[in-house]
Enzyme design. Sequence first.
Site, PDB file in Angstrom:
ATOM      1  N   ARG A   1      21.019 -41.813 -25.227  1.00 28.36           N
ATOM      2  CA  ARG A   1      20.879 -40.904 -24.131  1.00 28.36           C
ATOM      3  C   ARG A   1      19.666 -40.975 -23.565  1.00 28.36           C
ATOM      4  O   ARG A   1      18.729 -40.832 -24.247  1.00 28.36           O
ATOM      5  CB  ARG A   1      21.583 -39.517 -24.611  1.00 28.36           C
ATOM      6  CG  ARG A   1      23.132 -39.395 -24.722  1.00 28.36           C
ATOM      7  CD  ARG A   1      23.663 -38.150 -24.993  1.00 28.36           C
ATOM      8  NE  ARG A   1      23.087 -37.008 -24.347  1.00 28.36           N
ATOM      9  CZ  ARG A   1      23.629 -35.561 -24.478  1.00 28.36           C
ATOM     10  NH1 ARG A   1      24.448 -35.527 -25.198  1.00 28.36           N
ATOM     11  NH2 ARG A   1      22.774 -34.683 -23.845  1.00 28.36           N
TER      12      ARG A   1
ATOM     13  N   ARG B   1      27.828 -23.454 -17.375  1.00 25.34           N
ATOM     14  CA  ARG B   1      26.603 -23.380 -17.917  1.00 25.34           C
ATOM     15  C   ARG B   1      25.673 -22.552 -17.089  1.00 25.34           C
ATOM     16  O   ARG B   1      24.517 -22.259 -17.239  1.00 25.34           O
ATOM     17  CB  ARG B   1      25.874 -24.664 -17.582  1.00 25.34           C
ATOM     18  CG  ARG B   1      25.909 -25.969 -18.756  1.00 25.34           C
ATOM     19  CD  ARG B   1      25.456 -26.908 -18.437  1.00 25.34           C
ATOM     20  NE  ARG B   1      24.790 -27.703 -19.431  1.00 25.34           N
ATOM     21  CZ  ARG B   1      25.226 -28.657 -20.380  1.00 25.34           C
ATOM     22  NH1 ARG B   1      26.853 -28.651 -20.503  1.00 25.34           N
ATOM     23  NH2 ARG B   1      24.635 -29.142 -21.400  1.00 25.34           N
TER      24      ARG B   1
ATOM     25  N   LYS C   1      28.208 -28.271 -30.768  1.00 29.26           N
ATOM     26  CA  LYS C   1      29.502 -28.065 -29.788  1.00 29.26           C
ATOM     27  C   LYS C   1      30.377 -29.302 -29.854  1.00 29.26           C
ATOM     28  O   LYS C   1      31.626 -29.094 -30.190  1.00 29.26           O
ATOM     29  CB  LYS C   1      28.988 -27.653 -28.318  1.00 29.26           C
ATOM     30  CG  LYS C   1      28.252 -26.203 -28.119  1.00 29.26           C
ATOM     31  CD  LYS C   1      28.101 -26.246 -26.749  1.00 29.26           C
ATOM     32  CE  LYS C   1      27.290 -27.097 -25.971  1.00 29.26           C
ATOM     33  NZ  LYS C   1      25.842 -27.176 -26.287  1.00 29.26           N
TER      34      LYS C   1
ATOM     35  N   ARG D   1      19.201 -37.253 -33.212  1.00 25.71           N
ATOM     36  CA  ARG D   1      20.352 -37.801 -32.405  1.00 25.71           C
ATOM     37  C   ARG D   1      19.715 -38.706 -31.394  1.00 25.71           C
ATOM     38  O   ARG D   1      20.379 -39.822 -30.978  1.00 25.71           O
ATOM     39  CB  ARG D   1      21.154 -36.642 -31.466  1.00 25.71           C
ATOM     40  CG  ARG D   1      22.231 -37.344 -30.915  1.00 25.71           C
ATOM     41  CD  ARG D   1      23.308 -35.738 -30.671  1.00 25.71           C
ATOM     42  NE  ARG D   1      23.033 -35.365 -29.338  1.00 25.71           N
ATOM     43  CZ  ARG D   1      23.464 -34.358 -28.582  1.00 25.71           C
ATOM     44  NH1 ARG D   1      24.481 -33.588 -29.391  1.00 25.71           N
ATOM     45  NH2 ARG D   1      23.118 -33.850 -27.583  1.00 25.71           N
TER      46      ARG D   1
ATOM     47  N   ARG E   1      15.609 -29.112 -21.417  1.00 28.82           N
ATOM     48  CA  ARG E   1      16.944 -28.668 -21.481  1.00 28.82           C
ATOM     49  C   ARG E   1      17.112 -27.442 -22.215  1.00 28.82           C
ATOM     50  O   ARG E   1      17.834 -26.492 -21.949  1.00 28.82           O
ATOM     51  CB  ARG E   1      17.940 -29.926 -22.274  1.00 28.82           C
ATOM     52  CG  ARG E   1      18.218 -31.189 -21.541  1.00 28.82           C
ATOM     53  CD  ARG E   1      18.578 -32.261 -22.237  1.00 28.82           C
ATOM     54  NE  ARG E   1      19.690 -32.100 -23.092  1.00 28.82           N
ATOM     55  CZ  ARG E   1      20.200 -32.744 -24.057  1.00 28.82           C
ATOM     56  NH1 ARG E   1      19.397 -33.497 -24.545  1.00 28.82           N
ATOM     57  NH2 ARG E   1      21.037 -32.281 -24.825  1.00 28.82           N
TER      58      ARG E   1
END
Length: 189
Positions: free
Chosen positions: A133, A88, A13, A127, A144
């Site tokens: 993160r 969401r 996204k 990632r 998640r």
Amino acid sequence: MNLIFLGPPGVGKGTQAKLLCNKYGILHLSTGDILRLEISKKTTIGNFAKEFIDKGELVPDDTLLKMMKDRLCLDDAQNGYLLDGFPRTIEQAKGLNLILKKIGHKIDSVISLYANEDELVNRLIKRGLTSGRSDESIEIIKNRQKIYLDQTSPLLSYYHNVGLLIKINGVGEIKYINDEIIKIVNQYA
Ligand code: UDP
Ligand code: MG
């Protein structure tokens, strides 16, 4: 042109949103990025959101809705935007509808990017090695994904039912996927 990008963590996204927003000169609003900025500035909302984000859980609906209501009223949001990662939950989608009605905006299209689960986990682990993160360890990634399935994926039928949903395969060349999205949204530009 006002768009929503919907899809699981790691589907691309953010990458596609940046390309699209550059092309059309519209505002990229990633609620994840906004929340991470608040966390880095140690604001009230940032400190509150951190507890949820670090566990891979959703920041509560009322917090997001208040934050986005304020954001969508600002001057720079009056000439088109792309909502990346928001709404969401169904509650958030309903709340967003009310906000949009109040400020006279409408969503032109909801683009749903999809990919298989293995591909997504691999991308997120990769990632996580460089993103720094706090929510990209394997356990948090799994959480998640579960939260996406339970709480966010019902939005697919929600937006399908109002005729806004367009599905795009998120696996392939970035440029090719970008072209596919452009073909769809050109009619709203
Ligand atoms: N988050 C949230 N609501 C939002 C955006 C983000 O609760 O509207 C939190 C949630 O904990 C999520 C995390 O921020 O797991 C990271 O979101 P982001 O959209 O950056 O992740 P992505 O899905 O793009 O990998
Ligand atoms: Mg993102």
